[in-house]
Structures are given as C-alpha cells and as structure tokens.
Design an enzyme around this catalytic site. Structure first.
Site, PDB file in Angstrom:
ATOM      1  N   LYS A 198      78.079  -3.422  69.578  1.00  0.00           N
ATOM      2  CA  LYS A 198      77.518  -3.192  68.255  1.00  0.00           C
ATOM      3  C   LYS A 198      77.112  -1.728  68.122  1.00  0.00           C
ATOM      4  O   LYS A 198      76.150  -1.281  68.740  1.00  0.00           O
ATOM      5  CB  LYS A 198      76.292  -4.058  67.978  1.00  0.00           C
ATOM      6  CG  LYS A 198      75.959  -4.013  66.483  1.00  0.00           C
ATOM      7  CD  LYS A 198      74.527  -4.327  66.155  1.00  0.00           C
ATOM      8  CE  LYS A 198      73.597  -3.176  66.366  1.00  0.00           C
ATOM      9  NZ  LYS A 198      73.788  -2.045  65.437  1.00  0.00           N
ATOM     10  N   GLU A 272      68.774   2.175  78.574  1.00  0.00           N
ATOM     11  CA  GLU A 272      68.674   3.636  78.588  1.00  0.00           C
ATOM     12  C   GLU A 272      67.871   4.005  77.358  1.00  0.00           C
ATOM     13  O   GLU A 272      68.347   3.862  76.240  1.00  0.00           O
ATOM     14  CB  GLU A 272      70.087   4.244  78.584  1.00  0.00           C
ATOM     15  CG  GLU A 272      70.105   5.646  79.102  1.00  0.00           C
ATOM     16  CD  GLU A 272      69.991   6.650  77.996  1.00  0.00           C
ATOM     17  OE1 GLU A 272      68.850   7.019  77.662  1.00  0.00           O
ATOM     18  OE2 GLU A 272      71.032   7.053  77.456  1.00  0.00           O
ATOM     19  N   CYS A 306      68.471  11.899  73.819  1.00  0.00           N
ATOM     20  CA  CYS A 306      67.430  11.204  74.588  1.00  0.00           C
ATOM     21  C   CYS A 306      66.934  12.069  75.738  1.00  0.00           C
ATOM     22  O   CYS A 306      65.776  11.992  76.114  1.00  0.00           O
ATOM     23  CB  CYS A 306      67.960   9.874  75.097  1.00  0.00           C
ATOM     24  SG  CYS A 306      69.544  10.015  75.924  1.00  0.00           S
TER      25      CYS A 306
HETATM   26  P1  NAI Z   1      66.873   1.745  67.675  1.00  0.00           P
HETATM   27  O1  NAI Z   1      66.460   1.547  69.067  1.00  0.00           O
HETATM   28  O2  NAI Z   1      66.283   0.888  66.632  1.00  0.00           O
HETATM   29  O3  NAI Z   1      68.453   1.582  67.545  1.00  0.00           O
HETATM   30  C1  NAI Z   1      69.380   1.581  68.595  1.00  0.00           C
HETATM   31  C2  NAI Z   1      70.367   0.447  68.416  1.00  0.00           C
HETATM   32  O4  NAI Z   1      69.692  -0.791  68.571  1.00  0.00           O
HETATM   33  C3  NAI Z   1      71.029   0.378  67.054  1.00  0.00           C
HETATM   34  O5  NAI Z   1      72.346  -0.036  67.220  1.00  0.00           O
HETATM   35  C4  NAI Z   1      70.213  -0.682  66.342  1.00  0.00           C
HETATM   36  O6  NAI Z   1      70.912  -1.315  65.309  1.00  0.00           O
HETATM   37  C5  NAI Z   1      69.926  -1.641  67.446  1.00  0.00           C
HETATM   38  N1  NAI Z   1      68.746  -2.485  67.271  1.00  0.00           N
HETATM   39  C6  NAI Z   1      67.640  -2.265  66.531  1.00  0.00           C
HETATM   40  N2  NAI Z   1      66.789  -3.281  66.637  1.00  0.00           N
HETATM   41  C7  NAI Z   1      67.335  -4.170  67.477  1.00  0.00           C
HETATM   42  C8  NAI Z   1      66.926  -5.428  68.006  1.00  0.00           C
HETATM   43  N3  NAI Z   1      65.759  -5.969  67.699  1.00  0.00           N
HETATM   44  N4  NAI Z   1      67.745  -6.060  68.859  1.00  0.00           N
HETATM   45  C9  NAI Z   1      68.924  -5.524  69.206  1.00  0.00           C
HETATM   46  N5  NAI Z   1      69.366  -4.355  68.730  1.00  0.00           N
HETATM   47  C10 NAI Z   1      68.582  -3.672  67.883  1.00  0.00           C
HETATM   48  O7  NAI Z   1      66.649   3.257  67.333  1.00  0.00           O
HETATM   49  P2  NAI Z   1      66.575   3.912  65.866  1.00  0.00           P
HETATM   50  O8  NAI Z   1      65.736   3.075  64.958  1.00  0.00           O
HETATM   51  O9  NAI Z   1      67.927   4.235  65.439  1.00  0.00           O
HETATM   52  O10 NAI Z   1      65.758   5.227  66.169  1.00  0.00           O
HETATM   53  C11 NAI Z   1      64.354   5.176  66.337  1.00  0.00           C
HETATM   54  C12 NAI Z   1      63.914   6.130  67.405  1.00  0.00           C
HETATM   55  O11 NAI Z   1      64.467   5.719  68.656  1.00  0.00           O
HETATM   56  C13 NAI Z   1      64.405   7.542  67.240  1.00  0.00           C
HETATM   57  O12 NAI Z   1      63.552   8.271  66.429  1.00  0.00           O
HETATM   58  C14 NAI Z   1      64.394   8.039  68.646  1.00  0.00           C
HETATM   59  O13 NAI Z   1      63.095   8.497  68.981  1.00  0.00           O
HETATM   60  C15 NAI Z   1      64.725   6.835  69.458  1.00  0.00           C
HETATM   61  N6  NAI Z   1      66.142   6.798  69.855  1.00  0.00           N
HETATM   62  C16 NAI Z   1      66.461   7.014  71.141  1.00  0.00           C
HETATM   63  C17 NAI Z   1      67.784   7.032  71.521  1.00  0.00           C
HETATM   64  C18 NAI Z   1      68.180   7.269  72.910  1.00  0.00           C
HETATM   65  O14 NAI Z   1      69.328   7.623  73.145  1.00  0.00           O
HETATM   66  N7  NAI Z   1      67.339   7.077  73.882  1.00  0.00           N
HETATM   67  C19 NAI Z   1      68.863   6.841  70.578  1.00  0.00           C
HETATM   68  C20 NAI Z   1      68.417   6.524  69.245  1.00  0.00           C
HETATM   69  C21 NAI Z   1      67.106   6.553  68.916  1.00  0.00           C
END
Ligand code: NAI
Ligand code: MG
Length: 807
Positions: A198, A272, A306
């Site tokens: 996804k 991660e 990240c």
């Molecule tokens: P997120 O963690 O919500 O999204 C990442 C993925 O998880 C997306 O594909 C999303 O649709 C999915 N997702 C969201 N809720 C879920 C759930 N309950 N169960 C399963 N999958 C789920 O991150 P988001 O909202 O895009 O960004 C929020 C913050 O997260 C950013 O401001 C940043 O600080 C951090 N982030 C960190 C990343 C990293 O590479 N470590 C990447 C993206 C965001």
C-alpha cells in the site's frame, strides 16, 4: 522563481542568474492520459476497479494540479489483493532460485529502461526535484533490484535452514515513494514471498506504474499487488488474517498502532519510523565539506527524510565559523519547480505537512530559538505551490520541542558542545536512533565516537548515502528490523524448524494464585532460611514483597520456596542491568572466558544439578544428566560464538568502507519456559550474554530451583555484577512489567500464546524488539531449534558505519 520576460544575453551575463531548465513532463503526462487519469488497484496482474468505487485525487504539490484519481481501497479490495498473493504463492515458491533471480533482474532492467518516466512521475507526484529523482531515487531503485536478484539466486546456499514467510503486507510513506517500494518489494520477492503493497495516499503513482511494468516484465500475476488508499486502507491490510509479515515505514505513531494490531498473530514485523538524527561537527573537520554535508543532510528532499541530519551539533570553537559558512551557502540554494533541473529544493508534500512545519517553526521561535532564513526566502514566486524556505535555528535548548520533535521539513536546529563526550551525550539525547553523521579529519575520533552513538547508521564525513548492500534501520523509537543487505533478507525469512514445533504445554503446577499464596508464604525466620533469593546486581536479594511460593517436586513433595518477585524487583533488576555496562564493554575474548568458566563450574557440580532436576521434574536419572550435560555444552557453544559472531565490511559502490557491526541491545529481558528448566534457561540466557547484553531473566516458574541453584556458580565465574539478573515468580506478570519497561531494549519470551500476545502488545509503547514463541514448544535438546545463529542474530542489531576514503 523564474521571471516572465526572456532577459538579454548581456543582462544574463551581468546578473549570472539561472535561466529555467525544465525537464519535459510529456512522458509522464502521456502515461497518465493512457490511463485516462484514473486508476484502480493492481491485483492479480492487472488493474481492477475498486469494489466500493470510492476514489480521490493525487496532486502535484508544486502547483496543486490534479494528476489523477486513484482508488480508496476498502476491506474487500484488500481481501482480493491478499487472496491474489496467496494464490500466487505456491507457484512462486516452486520456482528455482535462478528463475526468481531472473524475475528480479528483469525488474531492475525495466526500472532502468523506464527511468525517465519514473523520475518525472515521482517528481510530479511528490513535489521533490527531478535532480534528486533522476540522480538518486531511481538509480537506487534499480540498484536495489539488481542486488536482490543476487540474493534470490543465493537464497538456498546463503540462508540454508531458512524459508520464506508467506504473504507480506507492506505499507510505505510518501517521501521516497518508489525507493521505499524497492526496499520492501525486492527482499520480499527475493526470499520467495508474495506481496500486497500500500503506497502512501499522496504518492501512489510510481507504485502503480511499477506494478504495470512488472507485469510487462513477466512477473507472474499475483506476486506483486498494489492497493491504494489512505491510513484506513493500511489498517485494513494490517488487519488481514492472510498475512505472514508486515513491513512498515512511516511515523512512530502509526508504528505503535501496527504493533498493537499485529500482537499475538504470529507475524513478523519490521518498523522503520521517525528520527531526529544528529550531525556532529568537530573542530578539526573540513568545515566547507561539513557545510555541504548539512545541505545534503537537511535540504535533501526538502528535509522530508526520516534520517535527515536535523540536529546540528558543532564544537564550540568553530560554531561561529560554521554558522557563517552555512548562512552564505543557504543564500545560494534554489527552491522552486520540481522539473526545473537547476533546483535544490522542491515543494512540501501536502498542506498538512506544511502546517506541521510552520507550527513547529513558530514554536521554536517562541521558545527563544534564533531563526535564520536566506534573504530570498520571502521573495520567490511559488505559483500556489507548497514551499517552505531552508531554515536554520541556533541558540536552541537541547530539551526544546525544536530539538526533540521530528519536523520533517527543511529546518535544522543547531547546538554546541565542548568535548567529544558531550557531543555523544547530546547526540543520544533523543528518543529516536535512526542515523548520525560525524565530521572530523581524525579517524581515531570518528571511530571512537561511532560505536557510542545509539543509531542504526553512522556516516563518517558523509551523510544520507544509501546502498542495497548495507542495512538501514533504527534503534529505540526509530523502530526495528533492517532493510538492505544480508540482515534485511532475514526480515523476510524464518527458520525452517519453526514450522515443525508442537504447541507449548504449561507444566502442571507453577505459581499458585493469591489464595494459595497466603497459605504457602510463611514470613517467619526459619522459613526464609529455606527460601531461595532473587539475584540482582550480583547479589542474592530478598524479594520486595517478602513473599515466596512453594516449589513442589513431581511427586508433590515440597522442595523449597522460591521468591515471588514483583514489579519493584523487576525495576531493581533492570536498574542493575542498566548499570552493568562493564559486561558490554568487556572484550569478546573476555566474555568467552567467563562463559567457559561458567560451563566448567556447572560441570563440576553436574551431580547436584542432575539430582535437583530429577527431584523437580521427575525425570529419569539419565535424562536429568543429559540435560545438565547439554547445558554445559550449550555454554561452550556460546563461549565459542562470543568472538566469532562478528560483522562484515560491505562492498558498497562508493569509495567507502561500510562496517556492519552487530551490537548488543544493551538491557535484554529473557523469559523462560517450564520444560527443560536448566537447559532452556541456559539456551536463552547464554547467547544474550555472549553478545554483550545485560540480562534480566525470569526462569521457569514451575521449576525455578535449577536457576536459583546457579547463583553460586555465577559467583565463582567472574560474571560482573548486573550482567545477569534472575527474578523468579509469575511468568506472565513479570513479563508484562518487563515488556512495558522503557529501559529494556529487547525481550525474548518463551511461554504461552497468551503471554506472547501480551508481550507484543505491551511493547508497543516503547517499541522494544521482541521475539516470542507464540505458544510453540521448542525441543531444547535439538541443536537446530535450541541454539545457533538465529539466537545470536536476535541478540544483536546491526549498525552500519560508513567511512569514505580517498582524497
Ligand atoms: P503515516 O505514518 O501516517 O503514513 C505512512 C503510511 O502509513 C501511509 O501509507 C499511510 O497511509 C499509512 N497509514 C496511516 N495510518 C495507518 C494505520 N492506522 N494503519 C496502517 N497504515 C496506516 O505518516 P504521515 O501522516 O504521512 O506523516 C506524518 C508524520 O510522520 C510526518 O510529519 C513525519 O514526521 C513522519 N513520517 C516519517 C516517515 C519516515 O520515513 N520515517 C515517512 C513519512 C512520515
Ligand atoms: Mg501527489
């Protein structure tokens, strides 16, 4: 950013202004048009309409233009995709490694063939610059598939005794959409699994394009499925019963939710998560290189990385010089349209992310941070795009939100330090631990500091460099598991013996419940004399509650009393383990010697231990003797491994030595089963100790005396205080306290299915790495199940240290 009228050559010569250098979007637009700007899910080798028909737009953050409509996957869509992956699994696994390898190789070739389309599409959907998608993202994607074509070929020889896990559910973020796909899909397929992926809701397009290319490249249908949608779709995927493994990259918050949702389901999980990585500049660093490093650390990908170096730690004596150079360099950065090949910084992914950055920047100002942005920050024409200027904060307090929270934008906060020790302390002052950069011309200093940094990747005089041959992943709240390299492959494999295990049976008896306890817990002086004690910090100690419970032999005879450890005892034991750093600092040779010594001392008292086992378990004499002998042997095995289970130097394609070092977790909890009470205890504790962990252990509650009898053996074996702590009592009660404890970095639990579930669930908050048996029973006498590299691998995590060379 660009002016409207074309300037004269003379004017250009005088101003030395950049002209626009746009890459054509034609290829990507043609691809979108071919799909009429509307996509279903990619399931079973083709695009399918979503079951419930709901769709949403994905846009270009540079101007807000809609690129396409994509499907919002619901439970039925997820189910169809998982079924397709299940159906594809037998044929995919029946292929030879060579055949799977050729498929991965074909994927790599197709990525290269379509590199331009993918680079442009990625820049459009994400808003990042084409310079980066073209030169970094897409080449790394191809490299990842090539590298894993190799692992596919070598799977059976390099991972003998391991097999693929099954259907993998993979959820990825928006910051490196196709690269994160590659990091997930390549190892999963190479190992022989099938996948439901996804992508993030803001950036689904390159995943869909890739799936289409994979079909074109002949990947069998159903091996790779893509379901689009937001977090609800992700949650539906995680909830699906058909998965054997979940791999996630994204926020720490969602990582916790996924740990909760998968607890007790027998899944493999890798997370991660976020970071707040330090970028450390010592006074002898090449300051100009370090400043270029900062550009790559925090302005690469708009800082939406990240492992971004978002905390600049500068040695005080050069802080002013670094800041001056940095300000001058910020002035020359260029921010603007993704497809302009001369841009350094593109657009922020979405309004919600821009708001988050803005809010944290305002908060940092309110907290007294000194904010610097280049003079052009407010003057660029942005055509409705979501831009945020490069930003530097100085005079930031280490405890402020700006220094602690992941901003995930082009914002760096700077602090100063005086000594290397202070630098390490500041660097580790974070709940995260993904990466760190160290800048110094002194190789001794760099290699002294690198192991002390609690982070999965340490870059020496470089930053944000990646390669498929090198593992990547975090410590602490940055998650667990590795992507890339040999260690990344293990995330998609499981030991073959696991499938042969019988269900675990709780031994009859054990710790009596409260009522029986009152009767069986005499508080008088003589009773205490017959009572074994806890072993904490190298000393025998009475339990906090002063309660004990009777240990009964097989024939019901009262053999003695064992202390009933409680929450406070666990805390004391963890504290003792935390302080027992001498064991971790000891040389591997030293640790081996102590383990050999332990084995010898146990062997010298074999008769006594054998008699104890017979009395407790009712084992026949020969079997009890066999268990003691096997325990002695097992100690020899791990004494042998202590200085042999070591790291690697990876062949990454830069002029670079990449050191992969297995490091101990630090404090580990080890909770033991009832069967084979001495051998299981030794089998679980010895590998953890051999790797340099300090251990808090809970022996078999039913038959704890084999472990408590070890105290004298431990006392005579030179094991430093705090290295091994033993708390007897109710297994699942103590396990829950250990799972919740923030200072326990990793935990093994071997007991019931319910206990396994609880451990996984209770670890969600602090994100410790867990290894539980899901209620399966291991045969501790069988060396395949009871010992070996799987134990050592689980007792460590790998840190990759990148050291470039050459002038
Ligand atoms: P997120 O963690 O919500 O999204 C990442 C993925 O998880 C997306 O594909 C999303 O649709 C999915 N997702 C969201 N809720 C879920 C759930 N309950 N169960 C399963 N999958 C789920 O991150 P988001 O909202 O895009 O960004 C929020 C913050 O997260 C950013 O401001 C940043 O600080 C951090 N982030 C960190 C990343 C990293 O590479 N470590 C990447 C993206 C965001
Ligand atoms: Mg988009």
């Amino acid at each position: 950013m660009s002016s409207t009228a074309t300037p004269s050559v003379k004017a250009i010569f005088e101003s030395m202004e950049y002209g626009p250098a746009p890459e054509s979007a034609e290829l990507a637009q043609a691809w979108l048009m071919r799909h009429e700007r509307s996509f279903g899910h990619f399931v079973g080798g083709r695009f399918v309409d979503p079951v419930d028909g709901e769709r949403f737009a994905t846009t270009h953050p540079g101007d807000g233009a809609e690129l396409a409509q994509v499907a919002q996957g619901g439970a039925a869509d997820v189910d169809a995709a998982v079924r397709a992956a299940q159906e594809a699994l037998p044929a995919w696994q029946a292929l030879t490694p060579f055949a799977r390898s050729r498929h991965l190789y074909a994927l790599a070739r197709h990525v290269q063939k379509h590199a331009r389309l993918l680079a442009v599409l990625e820049a459009l959907d994400n808003g990042k610059t084409l310079r980066e998608t073209r030169d970094i993202d897409i080449p790394l994607v191809a490299r990842h598939f090539y590298h894993h074509a190799g692992w596919a070929q070598l799977r059976d020889s390099e991972f003998a005794g391991y097999e693929p896990v099954g259907v993998c559910g993979q959820i990825i973020p928006w910051n490196f959409p196709l690269l994160m796909l590659a990091w997930k899909v390549a190892p999963a397929l190479a190992a022989g699994n099938t996948v439901v992926l996804k992508p993030a809701e803001f950036t689904p397009l390159t995943a869909l394009a890739f799936a289409e290319m994979a079909a074109e490249a002949g990947l069998p249908e159903g091996v790779l499925n893509v379901v689009t949608g937001d977090g609800r779709t992700g949650a539906a995927l995680v909830a699906h019963e058909g998965l054997a493994k979940v791999a996630f990259t994204g926020s720490t918050e969602v990582g916790r939710i996924i740990r909760q949702a998968t607890a007790g389901r027998g899944l493999k999980l890798s997370l991660e998560l976020g970071g707040k990585s330090p970028f450390i500049v010592f006074d002898d660093a090449d300051l100009d290189s370090a400043v270029e490093g900062v550009v790559d650390a925090i302005w690469f990908n708009q800082g939406e990385v990240c492992c971004a170096g978002s905390r600049l730690l500068v040695q005080e004596s050069v802080a002013a010089a670094v800041e001056e150079k940095l300000r001058a360099r910020m002035e020359t950065l260029r921010e603007g349209p993704s497809l302009d090949k001369a841009m350094d910084i593109g657009a922020i992914i979405a309004p919600v992310q821009l708001d988050k950055i803005t809010r944290l920047v305002e908060q940092c100002k309110a907290e007294g941070g000194r904010c610097y942005q280049p003079s052009w920050a407010q003057s660029v024409t942005r055509d409705g795009g979501l831009y945020f200027p490069p930003t530097l904060f100085s005079e930031v307090a280490p405890s402020s939100a700006a220094a602690q929270e992941e901003i995930f934008g082009p914002v760096i906060v700077s602090m100063t330090f005086r000594t290397p020790a202070e630098a390490v302390e500041l660097a580790n002052n974070t709940r995260y631990g993904l990466a760190a950069s160290v800048w110094t011309e002194n190789v001794n200093l760099a290699l002294d500091v690198a192991p002390k940094l609690e982070a999965g990747v340490v870059w020496v005089n470089c930053t944000n460099v990646f390669d498929a041959a090198s593992g990547f992943g975090g410590y602490r709240e940055s998650g667990y598991g590795r992507e890339g390299g040999r260690e990344g492959m293990y995330e998609y494999l499981k030991p073959s013996w696991e499938a042969r295990l019988e269900p675990y049976r709780e031994a009859p008896g054990g710790v009596p419940d409260g009522a029986a306890l009152g009767a069986g817990a005499p508080g008088g002086e003589e009773a205490i004399d017959r009572t074994a004690k806890l072993y904490i910090g190298g000393k025998q100690t009475r339990p906090d509650g002063a309660y004990s419970y009777p240990v009964l032999g097989a024939d019901g005879v009262h053999l003695g009393e064992a202390p009933l450890g409680n929450r406070k005892d666990v805390r004391n034991a963890v504290e003792a383990a935390r302080k027992g750093t001498a064991w971790t600092k000891a040389t591997a040779h030293n640790r081996a010697q102590v383990l050999y010594y332990l084995a010898e001392n146990l062997d010298a008292r074999a008769g006594e231990f054998g008699a104890r086992l017979r009395a407790m378990t009712g084992a026949r004499k020969a079997d009890a003797e066999r268990e003691v002998a096997a325990s002695v042997q097992r100690l020899f095995t791990y004494a042998a491994h202590a200085d042999k289970y070591d790291g690697a130097v990876h062949a990454t394609p830069l002029r670079n030595v990449t050191l992969a070092m297995p490091e101990p977790w630090g404090v580990m909890a080890v909770v033991c089963p009832d069967e084979a009470p001495l051998l299981a205890f030794v089998s679980l504790v010895a590998p953890a100790l051999a790797m340099g962990n300090r251990v808090v252990s809970v022996p078999s509650p039913r038959w704890p005396l084999a472990a408590t009898d070890l105290y004298q053996v431990l006392d005579t074996s030179d094991l430093p205080a705090g290295a091994l702590n033993i708390v007897t009592g109710d297994r699942d009660e103590l396990a829950a306290v250990l799972a919740k404890h923030a200072d326990v970095a990793a935990m093994w639990y071997v007991g019931s299915a319910e206990g396994s579930t609880a451990v996984e669930r209770e670890s969600a908050d602090n994100l410790k790495a867990t290894w539980v048996n899901f209620g399966d029973r291991r045969d501790w006498f069988d060396p395949e199940q009871g010992e070996g590299r799987e134990y050592l691998r689980r007792a460590t995590h790998v840190k990759n240290i990148w050291v470039p060379y050459g002038e």
